[in-house]
Design a protein around this motif. Structure first.
Motif, PDB file in Angstrom:
ATOM      1  N   LEU A  80       0.785  -1.304  -0.019  1.00 26.74           N
ATOM      2  CA  LEU A  80      -0.064  -0.180   0.169  1.00 26.74           C
ATOM      3  C   LEU A  80       0.705   1.295  -0.029  1.00 26.74           C
ATOM      4  O   LEU A  80       0.249   2.452  -0.285  1.00 26.74           O
ATOM      5  CB  LEU A  80      -0.725  -0.108   1.166  1.00 26.74           C
ATOM      6  CG  LEU A  80      -2.227  -1.146   1.369  1.00 26.74           C
ATOM      7  CD1 LEU A  80      -2.610  -1.204   2.687  1.00 26.74           C
ATOM      8  CD2 LEU A  80      -3.034  -0.907  -0.036  1.00 26.74           C
ATOM      9  N   THR A  89      -1.978   2.592  -7.862  1.00 23.77           N
ATOM     10  CA  THR A  89      -2.986   1.550  -7.279  1.00 23.77           C
ATOM     11  C   THR A  89      -3.356   1.822  -5.800  1.00 23.77           C
ATOM     12  O   THR A  89      -4.618   1.789  -5.654  1.00 23.77           O
ATOM     13  CB  THR A  89      -2.057   0.198  -7.312  1.00 23.77           C
ATOM     14  OG1 THR A  89      -1.687   0.013  -8.517  1.00 23.77           O
ATOM     15  CG2 THR A  89      -3.024  -0.903  -6.692  1.00 23.77           C
ATOM     16  N   PRO A  90      -2.486   2.282  -4.982  1.00 26.55           N
ATOM     17  CA  PRO A  90      -2.910   2.934  -3.668  1.00 26.55           C
ATOM     18  C   PRO A  90      -3.673   4.159  -3.829  1.00 26.55           C
ATOM     19  O   PRO A  90      -4.640   4.121  -2.839  1.00 26.55           O
ATOM     20  CB  PRO A  90      -1.383   3.222  -2.939  1.00 26.55           C
ATOM     21  CG  PRO A  90      -0.452   2.506  -3.820  1.00 26.55           C
ATOM     22  CD  PRO A  90      -0.883   2.465  -4.922  1.00 26.55           C
ATOM     23  N   LEU A  93      -7.245   2.409  -4.400  1.00 25.76           N
ATOM     24  CA  LEU A  93      -7.569   1.887  -3.166  1.00 25.76           C
ATOM     25  C   LEU A  93      -8.433   2.642  -2.278  1.00 25.76           C
ATOM     26  O   LEU A  93      -9.236   2.711  -1.849  1.00 25.76           O
ATOM     27  CB  LEU A  93      -6.770   0.976  -2.746  1.00 25.76           C
ATOM     28  CG  LEU A  93      -6.234  -0.332  -3.498  1.00 25.76           C
ATOM     29  CD1 LEU A  93      -4.896  -1.027  -3.047  1.00 25.76           C
ATOM     30  CD2 LEU A  93      -7.381  -1.230  -3.180  1.00 25.76           C
ATOM     31  N   ASN A  96     -11.461   4.160  -3.181  1.00 19.62           N
ATOM     32  CA  ASN A  96     -12.683   3.220  -2.983  1.00 19.62           C
ATOM     33  C   ASN A  96     -13.143   3.177  -1.523  1.00 19.62           C
ATOM     34  O   ASN A  96     -14.278   3.316  -1.100  1.00 19.62           O
ATOM     35  CB  ASN A  96     -12.207   1.954  -3.517  1.00 19.62           C
ATOM     36  CG  ASN A  96     -12.279   1.672  -4.926  1.00 19.62           C
ATOM     37  OD1 ASN A  96     -13.018   2.377  -5.700  1.00 19.62           O
ATOM     38  ND2 ASN A  96     -11.482   0.674  -5.473  1.00 19.62           N
ATOM     39  N   ASN A 153     -13.194  -6.823  -4.257  1.00 18.77           N
ATOM     40  CA  ASN A 153     -12.567  -5.978  -5.245  1.00 18.77           C
ATOM     41  C   ASN A 153     -11.043  -5.196  -5.009  1.00 18.77           C
ATOM     42  O   ASN A 153     -10.388  -4.981  -5.724  1.00 18.77           O
ATOM     43  CB  ASN A 153     -13.597  -4.839  -5.576  1.00 18.77           C
ATOM     44  CG  ASN A 153     -14.670  -5.438  -6.459  1.00 18.77           C
ATOM     45  OD1 ASN A 153     -14.714  -6.448  -7.194  1.00 18.77           O
ATOM     46  ND2 ASN A 153     -15.799  -4.578  -6.618  1.00 18.77           N
ATOM     47  N   SER A 154     -11.166  -5.095  -3.745  1.00 22.01           N
ATOM     48  CA  SER A 154      -9.866  -4.171  -3.371  1.00 22.01           C
ATOM     49  C   SER A 154      -8.447  -5.246  -3.342  1.00 22.01           C
ATOM     50  O   SER A 154      -7.728  -4.892  -3.653  1.00 22.01           O
ATOM     51  CB  SER A 154      -9.882  -3.753  -1.808  1.00 22.01           C
ATOM     52  OG  SER A 154     -11.032  -2.743  -1.597  1.00 22.01           O
ATOM     53  N   LEU A 157      -7.592  -5.680  -7.089  1.00 22.37           N
ATOM     54  CA  LEU A 157      -7.159  -4.419  -7.464  1.00 22.37           C
ATOM     55  C   LEU A 157      -5.814  -4.410  -6.835  1.00 22.37           C
ATOM     56  O   LEU A 157      -4.849  -3.974  -7.667  1.00 22.37           O
ATOM     57  CB  LEU A 157      -7.730  -3.265  -7.175  1.00 22.37           C
ATOM     58  CG  LEU A 157      -7.197  -1.703  -7.480  1.00 22.37           C
ATOM     59  CD1 LEU A 157      -6.778  -1.893  -8.890  1.00 22.37           C
ATOM     60  CD2 LEU A 157      -8.079  -0.671  -6.869  1.00 22.37           C
ATOM     61  N   LEU A 158      -5.659  -4.749  -5.596  1.00 24.24           N
ATOM     62  CA  LEU A 158      -4.243  -4.647  -4.928  1.00 24.24           C
ATOM     63  C   LEU A 158      -3.290  -5.501  -5.691  1.00 24.24           C
ATOM     64  O   LEU A 158      -2.087  -5.127  -6.197  1.00 24.24           O
ATOM     65  CB  LEU A 158      -4.287  -5.143  -3.660  1.00 24.24           C
ATOM     66  CG  LEU A 158      -3.159  -4.934  -2.669  1.00 24.24           C
ATOM     67  CD1 LEU A 158      -2.439  -3.612  -2.776  1.00 24.24           C
ATOM     68  CD2 LEU A 158      -3.058  -5.494  -1.448  1.00 24.24           C
TER      69      LEU A 158
END
Length: 283
Positions: A80, A89-90, A93, A96, A153-154, A157-158
């Motif tokens: 993260l 990406t972070p 996230l 969201n 989903n997280s 996505l991570l």
């Protein structure tokens, strides 16, 4: 010093028995005399030479093993933590989770939000998305239908975001993610002719699958053959299984958005490959 030299010369002429006698009765004679007798015996190998053994090195301290939850927290923190080449990406996230937190603070149910609440927060409600409020095609990608939906989903996505961002860079990832999300929303609104009220990042996430598939097939990024085959197997195993889970789950899974995002990501991945191949210098 002269006395010691004299004693040494004297004892050099003595027999072993005489030297042993002097050594055993050293207290009867001056200390220098007894010491000279012992040194002579040591030179003749009759008395072991006293040596000071070095102390063994202290044992190295055993590394303190962290508990599993601390190791998991460190690993998650590294995934993260943004950097100069890894920050989209972070950011996605965080957006969201921020939207979800604001929804909960506004008294939206965290586990089973009502359809009206989802519409109020920007879902892909086709009567509005295709007419007065097309921005819902994008905002719906950041709205989720409950905590479980958000967490699933997280995680996807991570994993996919970290992999994709390392291959194509942050800017390309952001453009492809947003475009795939909109493509998935459009496909969903077109497919569900009776209307749809859809939320979630799944369409955009399936776009990342499509991009990875295009990259693996075209060789647009420097990957070894095992890495390319591994990427193909990853996409070919996960995508059908997730689509099948959506069909068998019995819940409001929007596979139309999934397929729309997958198709959008694949097409953009092929475009990325063509541009990358064209801009590559001729050797």
């Amino acid at each position: 010093m002269a006395a010691e030299s004299t004693f040494a010369e004297l004892f050099a002429q003595k027999t072993d028995a005489e030297l042993l006698y002097f050594a055993q009765n050293a207290r009867r004679y001056p200390p220098a005399l007894g010491q000279a007798a012992v040194r002579e015996l040591q030179q003749r190998g009759l008395v072991p030479t006293e040596t000071v053994e070095p102390l063994p090195p202290a044992p190295a301290a055993a590394p303190i093993e962290q508990p599993w939850y601390q190791q998991a927290a460190d690993t998650l923190g590294s995934l993260l933590r943004p950097s100069a080449s890894y920050y989209i990406t972070p950011l996605l996230l965080a957006l969201n989770f921020l939207v979800f937190a604001l929804m909960v603070l506004a008294d939206v149910d965290a586990f089973e939000p009502r359809a009206a609440d989802l519409i109020r927060w920007g879902s892909n409600f086709s009567p509005l998305s295709l007419h007065q409020q097309p921005w819902r095609l994008l905002t719906s990608c950041f709205v989720h239908g409950g905590l479980a939906h958000l967490l699933l989903n997280s995680l996807a996505l991570l994993f996919l975001g970290r992999l994709t961002e390392s291959l194509v860079g942050p800017r390309a990832l952001l453009l492809l993610y947003l475009a795939s999300g909109v493509g998935g929303s459009l496909t969903s609104a077109w497919w569900h002719t009776m209307g749809v009220n859809s939320v979630g990042a799944s369409g955009a996430i399936f776009g990342l699958y499509g991009l990875l598939l295009a990259l693996a097939l075209t060789g647009a990024v420097p990957l070894s053959r095992p890495q390319r085959y591994g990427l193909l197997w990853l996409v070919m195993l996960l995508v059908p299984s997730q689509l099948q889970a959506g069909l068998e789950g019995g819940g409001p899974t929007d596979n139309a958005a999934h397929l729309g995002g997958l198709l959008t990501g694949s097409l953009l991945g092929l475009l990325y490959a063509a541009v990358a191949r064209k801009s590559k210098p001729i050797e």
